[in-house]
Design a protein around this motif. Structure first.
Motif, PDB file in Angstrom:
ATOM      1  N   PRO A 171       0.753  -1.175  -0.081  1.00  0.00           N
ATOM      2  CA  PRO A 171       0.006   0.116  -0.086  1.00  0.00           C
ATOM      3  C   PRO A 171       0.628   1.404   0.029  1.00  0.00           C
ATOM      4  O   PRO A 171       0.514   2.367  -0.543  1.00  0.00           O
ATOM      5  CB  PRO A 171      -0.706  -0.301   1.400  1.00  0.00           C
ATOM      6  N   LEU A 172       2.090   1.149   0.722  1.00  0.00           N
ATOM      7  CA  LEU A 172       2.916   2.686   1.003  1.00  0.00           C
ATOM      8  C   LEU A 172       3.301   2.584  -0.750  1.00  0.00           C
ATOM      9  O   LEU A 172       3.579   3.959  -0.916  1.00  0.00           O
ATOM     10  CB  LEU A 172       3.959   2.346   1.835  1.00  0.00           C
ATOM     11  N   GLU A 173       3.754   1.928  -1.354  1.00  0.00           N
ATOM     12  CA  GLU A 173       4.331   1.934  -2.676  1.00  0.00           C
ATOM     13  C   GLU A 173       3.077   2.262  -3.753  1.00  0.00           C
ATOM     14  O   GLU A 173       3.508   3.483  -4.604  1.00  0.00           O
ATOM     15  CB  GLU A 173       4.829   0.719  -3.238  1.00  0.00           C
ATOM     16  N   SER A 174       2.132   1.883  -3.503  1.00  0.00           N
ATOM     17  CA  SER A 174       0.867   2.448  -4.378  1.00  0.00           C
ATOM     18  C   SER A 174       0.431   3.849  -3.962  1.00  0.00           C
ATOM     19  O   SER A 174       0.041   4.559  -4.963  1.00  0.00           O
ATOM     20  CB  SER A 174      -0.370   1.600  -3.756  1.00  0.00           C
ATOM     21  N   MET A 175       0.501   4.041  -2.694  1.00  0.00           N
ATOM     22  CA  MET A 175       0.298   5.463  -2.427  1.00  0.00           C
ATOM     23  C   MET A 175       1.161   6.548  -3.225  1.00  0.00           C
ATOM     24  O   MET A 175       0.578   7.687  -3.597  1.00  0.00           O
ATOM     25  CB  MET A 175       0.497   5.899  -0.769  1.00  0.00           C
ATOM     26  N   LEU A 194       3.519  17.292  -2.344  1.00  0.00           N
ATOM     27  CA  LEU A 194       3.869  16.187  -2.705  1.00  0.00           C
ATOM     28  C   LEU A 194       5.107  15.457  -2.275  1.00  0.00           C
ATOM     29  O   LEU A 194       4.947  14.369  -1.769  1.00  0.00           O
ATOM     30  CB  LEU A 194       3.845  16.404  -4.460  1.00  0.00           C
ATOM     31  N   ARG A 195       5.999  16.265  -2.040  1.00  0.00           N
ATOM     32  CA  ARG A 195       7.247  15.753  -1.630  1.00  0.00           C
ATOM     33  C   ARG A 195       7.011  15.174  -0.069  1.00  0.00           C
ATOM     34  O   ARG A 195       7.650  14.146   0.118  1.00  0.00           O
ATOM     35  CB  ARG A 195       8.411  16.892  -1.566  1.00  0.00           C
ATOM     36  N   ASP A 196       6.468  16.208   0.670  1.00  0.00           N
ATOM     37  CA  ASP A 196       6.372  15.897   2.138  1.00  0.00           C
ATOM     38  C   ASP A 196       5.412  14.224   2.054  1.00  0.00           C
ATOM     39  O   ASP A 196       5.808  13.382   3.019  1.00  0.00           O
ATOM     40  CB  ASP A 196       5.701  16.964   2.838  1.00  0.00           C
ATOM     41  N   PHE A 197       4.822  14.197   1.563  1.00  0.00           N
ATOM     42  CA  PHE A 197       3.733  13.026   1.302  1.00  0.00           C
ATOM     43  C   PHE A 197       4.548  11.824   1.106  1.00  0.00           C
ATOM     44  O   PHE A 197       4.571  10.712   1.700  1.00  0.00           O
ATOM     45  CB  PHE A 197       2.488  13.223   0.676  1.00  0.00           C
ATOM     46  N   LEU A 198       5.179  12.011  -0.042  1.00  0.00           N
ATOM     47  CA  LEU A 198       5.995  10.950  -0.655  1.00  0.00           C
ATOM     48  C   LEU A 198       7.192  10.377   0.221  1.00  0.00           C
ATOM     49  O   LEU A 198       7.319   9.280   0.571  1.00  0.00           O
ATOM     50  CB  LEU A 198       6.639  11.145  -1.975  1.00  0.00           C
ATOM     51  N   THR A 199       7.659  11.594   0.951  1.00  0.00           N
ATOM     52  CA  THR A 199       8.593  11.362   2.052  1.00  0.00           C
ATOM     53  C   THR A 199       8.070  10.351   3.332  1.00  0.00           C
ATOM     54  O   THR A 199       8.739   9.495   3.604  1.00  0.00           O
ATOM     55  CB  THR A 199       9.397  12.507   2.458  1.00  0.00           C
ATOM     56  N   ALA A 200       6.954  10.720   3.616  1.00  0.00           N
ATOM     57  CA  ALA A 200       6.197  10.319   4.873  1.00  0.00           C
ATOM     58  C   ALA A 200       5.876   8.707   4.412  1.00  0.00           C
ATOM     59  O   ALA A 200       6.261   7.766   5.216  1.00  0.00           O
ATOM     60  CB  ALA A 200       4.981  10.744   5.171  1.00  0.00           C
ATOM     61  N   ALA A 201       5.610   8.521   3.343  1.00  0.00           N
ATOM     62  CA  ALA A 201       5.277   6.991   2.639  1.00  0.00           C
ATOM     63  C   ALA A 201       6.582   6.326   2.714  1.00  0.00           C
ATOM     64  O   ALA A 201       6.424   5.181   3.243  1.00  0.00           O
ATOM     65  CB  ALA A 201       4.554   7.126   1.497  1.00  0.00           C
ATOM     66  N   ARG A 202       7.474   7.000   2.227  1.00  0.00           N
ATOM     67  CA  ARG A 202       8.643   6.259   2.085  1.00  0.00           C
ATOM     68  C   ARG A 202       9.249   5.948   3.518  1.00  0.00           C
ATOM     69  O   ARG A 202      10.034   4.738   3.698  1.00  0.00           O
ATOM     70  CB  ARG A 202       9.730   6.783   1.139  1.00  0.00           C
ATOM     71  N   SER A 203       9.169   6.774   4.505  1.00  0.00           N
ATOM     72  CA  SER A 203       9.569   6.681   5.731  1.00  0.00           C
ATOM     73  C   SER A 203       9.047   5.166   6.378  1.00  0.00           C
ATOM     74  O   SER A 203       9.850   4.860   7.411  1.00  0.00           O
ATOM     75  CB  SER A 203       9.553   7.935   6.427  1.00  0.00           C
ATOM     76  N   GLN A 204       7.604   5.011   6.042  1.00  0.00           N
ATOM     77  CA  GLN A 204       7.090   3.767   6.696  1.00  0.00           C
ATOM     78  C   GLN A 204       7.663   2.446   5.757  1.00  0.00           C
ATOM     79  O   GLN A 204       7.144   1.600   6.433  1.00  0.00           O
ATOM     80  CB  GLN A 204       5.668   4.050   6.907  1.00  0.00           C
ATOM     81  N   GLN A 205       7.974   2.737   4.633  1.00  0.00           N
ATOM     82  CA  GLN A 205       8.187   1.605   3.776  1.00  0.00           C
ATOM     83  C   GLN A 205       9.366   0.887   4.173  1.00  0.00           C
ATOM     84  O   GLN A 205       9.309  -0.312   3.664  1.00  0.00           O
ATOM     85  CB  GLN A 205       8.357   2.190   2.211  1.00  0.00           C
ATOM     86  N   PRO A 224       7.498   2.182 -10.822  1.00  0.00           N
ATOM     87  CA  PRO A 224       6.567   3.031 -11.419  1.00  0.00           C
ATOM     88  C   PRO A 224       6.481   4.209 -10.615  1.00  0.00           C
ATOM     89  O   PRO A 224       6.051   5.228 -11.416  1.00  0.00           O
ATOM     90  CB  PRO A 224       5.253   2.115 -11.278  1.00  0.00           C
ATOM     91  N   ALA A 225       6.591   4.443  -9.274  1.00  0.00           N
ATOM     92  CA  ALA A 225       6.679   5.483  -8.717  1.00  0.00           C
ATOM     93  C   ALA A 225       7.979   6.667  -9.247  1.00  0.00           C
ATOM     94  O   ALA A 225       7.509   7.956  -9.355  1.00  0.00           O
ATOM     95  CB  ALA A 225       6.979   5.327  -7.291  1.00  0.00           C
TER      96      ALA A 225
END
Length: 248
Positions: free
Chosen positions: A31-35, A119-130, A139-140
């Motif tokens: 899900p984190l990668e899909s986000m 966008l960067r902040d959200f992507l960074t947060a997703a990657r930090s949990q990934q 694809p990202a």
């Protein structure tokens, strides 16, 4: 008896070997990668909406992308408070961008930078949990490059995460195109027609992405040819769809 046992072992391994190869090539999308994919897509849809004459189809696509993103975030039990807050912030700023008037003067001067930061902040947060598993980020990366391309074509700038030069968030086409190329080179297009088609689409798409000319502040392509945002968006989305389909 020993010979027969050895023969059956060979047959068993021969039957499993193609499956082992396929599993080595396959990617599993969390899900984190899909986000990350859908956050980039929603941003691209907004840029198309504003850049291509405020067509309702592009606005509808943005809302569809945002809904898919929201469903993914809300359906992920491990989403922390920061991720949820940054998702709301990104969603709000994209919808704000869709609500501005038609002329450039209707868009506040600093808004494009706010959009890229959200966008960067959200992507960074997703990657930090990934965590450390970034094998499925191709694809990202493609979708993130597409956001950069559309930004240069329509609004003139996109600020990458300079504090993260070793992640795709801090990179532009000068590092991301070779990175994607290397990842695709590891896949066997001869054994899988779907991979062959994916590589063919990438060969076409990378020509435009390499031409983005991010190192130049003139906002012209390196070749001098016009930007082709609709073409890049269409092929990037198709490529990431093809890549994700390989994991199913």
């Amino acid at each position: 008896m020993a010979y027969r046992k050895w023969l059956w072992t060979v047959i068993f391994l021969a039957g499993w070997f193609p499956a082992l190869l396929n599993s080595a090539q396959a990617q599993t999308f969390t899900p984190l990668e899909s986000m990350q994919i859908h956050a980039n897509r929603a941003t691209s849809s907004l840029l198309l909406y504003r850049g291509e004459g405020f067509q309702k189809a592009h606005l509808a696509r943005m809302e569809s992308d945002l809904q898919t993103l929201a469903d993914t975030v809300n359906g992920f039990a491990g989403a922390n408070a920061e991720l949820r807050e940054l998702h709301q912030a990104l969603q709000a700023i994209l919808r704000e961008g869709a609500g501005f008037g038609y002329s450039e003067s209707d868009v506040p001067w600093g808004w494009p930078l706010q959009m890229s930061k959200a966008l960067r902040d959200f992507l960074t947060a997703a990657r930090s949990q990934q965590g450390a598993d970034v094998s499925a980020e191709l694809p990202a990366k493609v979708e993130y490059l597409t956001v950069q391309y559309l930004s240069r074509a329509y609004v003139g700038s996109f600020e990458t995460a300079r504090e993260q030069p070793d992640t795709y968030l801090g990179q532009d086409e000068r590092r991301l195109v070779p990175s994607i190329e290397a990842q695709l080179a590891q896949l066997d297009g001869k054994a899988n027609p779907a991979i062959a088609k994916l590589k063919t689409r990438w060969d076409f798409l990378k020509v435009a992405l390499e031409d983005m000319n991010s190192g130049n502040n003139s906002f012209n392509t390196a070749s001098g040819r016009p930007f082709a945002p609709i073409m890049v968006d269409r092929h990037a989305r198709s490529l990431s769809d093809q890549w994700m389909a390989l994991a199913r």
